[in-house]
Design a protein around this motif. Structure first.
Motif, mmCIF file in Angstrom:
data_model
loop_
_atom_site.group_PDB
_atom_site.id
_atom_site.type_symbol
_atom_site.label_atom_id
_atom_site.label_comp_id
_atom_site.label_asym_id
_atom_site.label_seq_id
_atom_site.Cartn_x
_atom_site.Cartn_y
_atom_site.Cartn_z
ATOM 1 N N UNK A 104 0.016 -4.501 12.859
ATOM 2 C CA UNK A 104 -0.859 -4.195 11.721
ATOM 3 C C UNK A 104 -1.168 -2.705 11.606
ATOM 4 N N UNK A 105 -1.029 -1.964 12.692
ATOM 5 C CA UNK A 105 -1.267 -0.517 12.652
ATOM 6 C C UNK A 105 -0.295 0.196 11.717
ATOM 7 N N UNK A 106 0.855 -0.438 11.425
ATOM 8 C CA UNK A 106 1.825 0.193 10.542
ATOM 9 C C UNK A 106 1.278 0.376 9.131
ATOM 10 N N UNK A 107 0.276 -0.413 8.752
ATOM 11 C CA UNK A 107 -0.331 -0.270 7.424
ATOM 12 C C UNK A 107 -0.981 1.106 7.280
ATOM 13 N N UNK A 108 -1.719 1.528 8.298
ATOM 14 C CA UNK A 108 -2.392 2.827 8.272
ATOM 15 C C UNK A 108 -1.363 3.956 8.306
ATOM 16 N N UNK A 109 -0.383 3.830 9.182
ATOM 17 C CA UNK A 109 0.635 4.869 9.299
ATOM 18 C C UNK A 109 1.464 4.977 8.026
ATOM 19 N N UNK A 110 1.736 3.835 7.381
ATOM 20 C CA UNK A 110 2.484 3.854 6.129
ATOM 21 C C UNK A 110 1.722 4.501 4.997
ATOM 22 N N UNK A 111 0.397 4.322 4.988
ATOM 23 C CA UNK A 111 -0.428 4.939 3.952
ATOM 24 C C UNK A 111 -0.408 6.458 4.069
ATOM 25 N N UNK B 82 -7.914 6.672 1.078
ATOM 26 C CA UNK B 82 -6.745 5.805 1.274
ATOM 27 C C UNK B 82 -6.667 5.299 2.714
ATOM 28 N N UNK B 83 -6.942 6.182 3.667
ATOM 29 C CA UNK B 83 -6.884 5.786 5.074
ATOM 30 C C UNK B 83 -7.954 4.747 5.399
ATOM 31 N N UNK B 84 -9.154 4.955 4.882
ATOM 32 C CA UNK B 84 -10.220 3.975 5.112
ATOM 33 C C UNK B 84 -9.851 2.608 4.548
ATOM 34 N N UNK B 85 -9.249 2.606 3.375
ATOM 35 C CA UNK B 85 -8.831 1.344 2.760
ATOM 36 C C UNK B 85 -7.761 0.648 3.607
ATOM 37 N N UNK B 86 -6.785 1.418 4.082
ATOM 38 C CA UNK B 86 -5.717 0.823 4.886
ATOM 39 C C UNK B 86 -6.242 0.337 6.234
ATOM 40 N N UNK B 87 -7.213 1.035 6.806
ATOM 41 C CA UNK B 87 -7.833 0.573 8.051
ATOM 42 C C UNK B 87 -8.518 -0.773 7.847
ATOM 43 N N UNK B 88 -9.183 -0.940 6.721
ATOM 44 C CA UNK B 88 -9.841 -2.213 6.425
ATOM 45 C C UNK B 88 -8.819 -3.336 6.294
ATOM 46 N N UNK B 89 -7.695 -3.062 5.632
ATOM 47 C CA UNK B 89 -6.646 -4.074 5.478
ATOM 48 C C UNK B 89 -6.061 -4.448 6.833
ATOM 49 N N UNK C 198 0.830 -1.212 0.000
ATOM 50 C CA UNK C 198 0.000 0.000 0.000
ATOM 51 C C UNK C 198 0.862 1.260 0.000
ATOM 52 N N UNK C 199 1.962 1.253 0.755
ATOM 53 C CA UNK C 199 2.824 2.431 0.825
ATOM 54 C C UNK C 199 3.424 2.751 -0.537
ATOM 55 N N UNK C 200 4.030 1.765 -1.163
ATOM 56 C CA UNK C 200 4.686 2.020 -2.440
ATOM 57 C C UNK C 200 3.670 2.243 -3.554
ATOM 58 N N UNK C 201 2.588 1.445 -3.579
ATOM 59 C CA UNK C 201 1.571 1.636 -4.610
ATOM 60 C C UNK C 201 0.944 3.019 -4.492
ATOM 61 N N UNK C 202 0.688 3.458 -3.261
ATOM 62 C CA UNK C 202 0.107 4.788 -3.052
ATOM 63 C C UNK C 202 1.034 5.872 -3.567
ATOM 64 N N UNK C 203 2.309 5.763 -3.225
ATOM 65 C CA UNK C 203 3.270 6.778 -3.650
ATOM 66 C C UNK C 203 3.402 6.808 -5.169
ATOM 67 N N UNK C 204 3.519 5.615 -5.785
ATOM 68 C CA UNK C 204 3.672 5.553 -7.231
ATOM 69 C C UNK C 204 2.422 6.043 -7.959
ATOM 70 N N UNK C 205 1.259 5.871 -7.364
ATOM 71 C CA UNK C 205 0.028 6.379 -7.957
ATOM 72 C C UNK C 205 -0.095 7.886 -7.774
#
Length: 522
Positions: free
Chosen positions: A143-150, A101-108, A66-73
């Motif tokens: 798993x919280x790192x997913x949200x923070x990374x986004x 993006x945050x809502x999506x990362x929270x779901x993941x 999610x972090x890299x895909x978000x940045x590249x997008x």
């Protein structure tokens, strides 16, 4: 090379930005290396640290995707979006995309927490009872790192497209300082729990730091709880492609750690330490170059006859390889001394040094491959060539999976890093050919023989380092820290001198002039 690199005021500004970012990133990565040294000192290649590295697998995978895909997008999207809006406009749509993006990362993250007891069993092997419960518990918290990374990816992309480069790089300094502080203060009390606190606390501090840079522009004050976006037509397919690519690219370590458990305690930890060393050059050189050129790749028009895109790509690739190829030769020749100097202390003992160095040697070609991949990905994403990148990534992953499952059966655990080097090299070559094919400029095809000459110069420098190894060992035969540093210094100078001589002989003087921002005179 048949033509000289273009040197103009724009090139000079780009190089100045790259040098500035590289300086900040270098400090950051020194601190990042310092945090790994602290972890090695406190935990070594222990079973406890192995548990943590297993637990972080799913969150780290989701974070990377999610972090890299978000940045590249976001960099191409925001670059084009802001071109159509005044500097102070469009914040509502920008924050609407952020909220999505945050809502999506929270779901993941929530799905990881729910699925941890089932999914982690794949890699937990024979771990049971209390150990498996710890793995699941750690996984759920991390798993919280997913949200923070986004959020970090979004803020970094927004700053980069506004031509703010050093501040996002400085965010990693904040993250590493907080991480190191947490481990030093709490490792005796919490064990690897201190690493988790440092990881999440550091990411929170990094996000606050990046957000603070937006305050002068008024962006933070204009934040709204809105999901409204603009100019997102056709973006869904791009988002899915990017997520697929990053899923493939970030899945390598899943195979590594699945196979590594068969070789006993400490191999997973040693793999992690060797990866830290191999990724360090790209984290400095690659990150600095790619951060500056990515918005330029996104804004370049291939239909124009000036071939600005091709010149930018060629200069970025050659400039980066002039730095990473001699580093790869240095790492290969001096693997044991390098691991000893960096990690040999506390619970990181002699057996840890041997395991990590054994894994590091076949890993060294990845130093160059990672740089080519990171630069070429930004060129491809900037122009929307995501589907071709996905095909290449799938091929590379198939090679990685096959080689990882087969090679360790013949050559032991070093086969894990051999497999990674093969697949990364294949990916780098594929992306290089993709970009050159798309550029379709005869002048830039000269890049291929130029790269071959650079590789030959690297082989010459590596051979020089290998031939001088015995005299250096005779001069400094001991195993002390000082003698290891001395061997590294002499070997490094030998390899660097041999590479510079070969590169100049092979016609790369114009690119050295470009690196040092001096006008080339033939």
């Amino acid at each position: 090379m048949t033509d000289k690199p273009t040197i103009n005021s724009a090139s000079t500004r780009s190089i100045a930005a790259i040098v500035g970012v590289a300086g900040v990133v270098f400090v950051s990565k020194l601190l990042g290396l310092g945090r790994e040294i602290v972890v090695a000192d406190r935990f070594g290649t222990s079973a406890e640290y192995d548990l943590y590295l297993i637990a972080i697998m799913l969150p780290a995978l989701a974070y990377g995707i999610i972090n890299f895909a978000s940045y590249f997008l976001l960099v191409p999207y925001l670059t084009r979006f802001l071109e159509k809006r005044p500097a102070d406009g469009g914040w509502r749509s920008i924050w609407g995309l952020f909220n999505r993006s945050i809502l999506f990362s929270l779901a993941i993250a929530f799905l990881i927490m729910l699925g941890a007891p089932f999914l982690m069993r794949i890699w937990a092997g024979d771990y049971g009872g209390v150990e498996f419960k710890l793995i699941v518990f750690y996984c759920r918290i991390i798993a919280l790192m997913v949200v923070l990374g986004t959020s970090e990816a979004y803020l970094r992309a927004l700053l980069n497209v506004r031509h703010v480069f050093t501040w996002p790089a400085g965010g990693y300094i904040v993250e590493n300082i907080l991480f190191i502080t947490a481990v030093v203060l709490f490792h005796n009390l919490l064990g690897v729990g201190a690493i988790i606190i440092g990881l999440l606390g550091g990411m929170i501090g990094q996000n606050i730091f990046l957000a603070a840079r937006l305050i002068p522009s008024g962006g933070i004050a204009k934040y709204r709880l809105s999901l409204k976006t603009e100019h997102m037509d056709g973006m869904v397919s791009t988002i899915l492609l990017l997520l697929g690519i990053e899923l493939v690219n970030r899945s390598y370590f899943l195979f590594d750690r699945f196979v590594a458990t068969d070789f006993g305690v400490g191999i997973i930890s040693s793999l992690n330490y060797s990866q830290v060393l191999v990724q360090l050059p790209d984290a400095v050189v690659g990150f600095a170059i790619a951060s500056v050129v990515f918005p330029k790749f996104a804004g370049a028009d291939l239909s124009k006859q000036d071939n600005a895109f091709g010149k930018l790509y060629r200069n970025a690739i050659v400039g980066g390889m002039l730095l990473t190829i001699p580093l790869a030769a240095f790492f290969l020749v001096n693997a044991t001394d390098l691991v000893q100097v960096v990690f040999f202390r506390g619970r990181f003992d002699a057996s840890s040094v041997e395991m990590t160095a054994t894994l590091l040697r076949p890993y060294t070609p990845t130093i160059v491959a990672l740089f080519v991949i990171s630069t070429s990905l930004r060129a491809a994403y900037g122009q929307g060539w995501t589907k071709q990148v996905l095909y290449l990534a799938l091929i590379a992953l198939a090679v990685k999976a096959t080689a990882t499952l087969v090679l360790p059966g013949f050559i032991g655990y070093p086969g894990i890093t051999v497999a990674t080097s093969i697949s990364f090299t294949l990916m780098a070559v594929g992306l290089l050919l993709l970009c050159l094919t798309k550029i379709r400029a005869n002048a830039d095809i000269s890049l291929l023989p130029g790269i071959l000459r650079l590789i030959l110069a690297g082989a010459i420098s590596g051979l020089a380092g290998y031939l001088f190894a015995s005299p250096i060992d005779s001069l400094l035969p001991g195993n002390s820290f000082g003698e290891a540093v001395g061997r590294l210094a002499i070997s490094g100078l030998t390899i660097l001198a041999a590479f510079l001589a070969a590169a100049l002989l092979f016609g790369f003087r114009p690119y050295f002039a470009l690196l040092f921002r001096r006008k080339y005179v033939s």
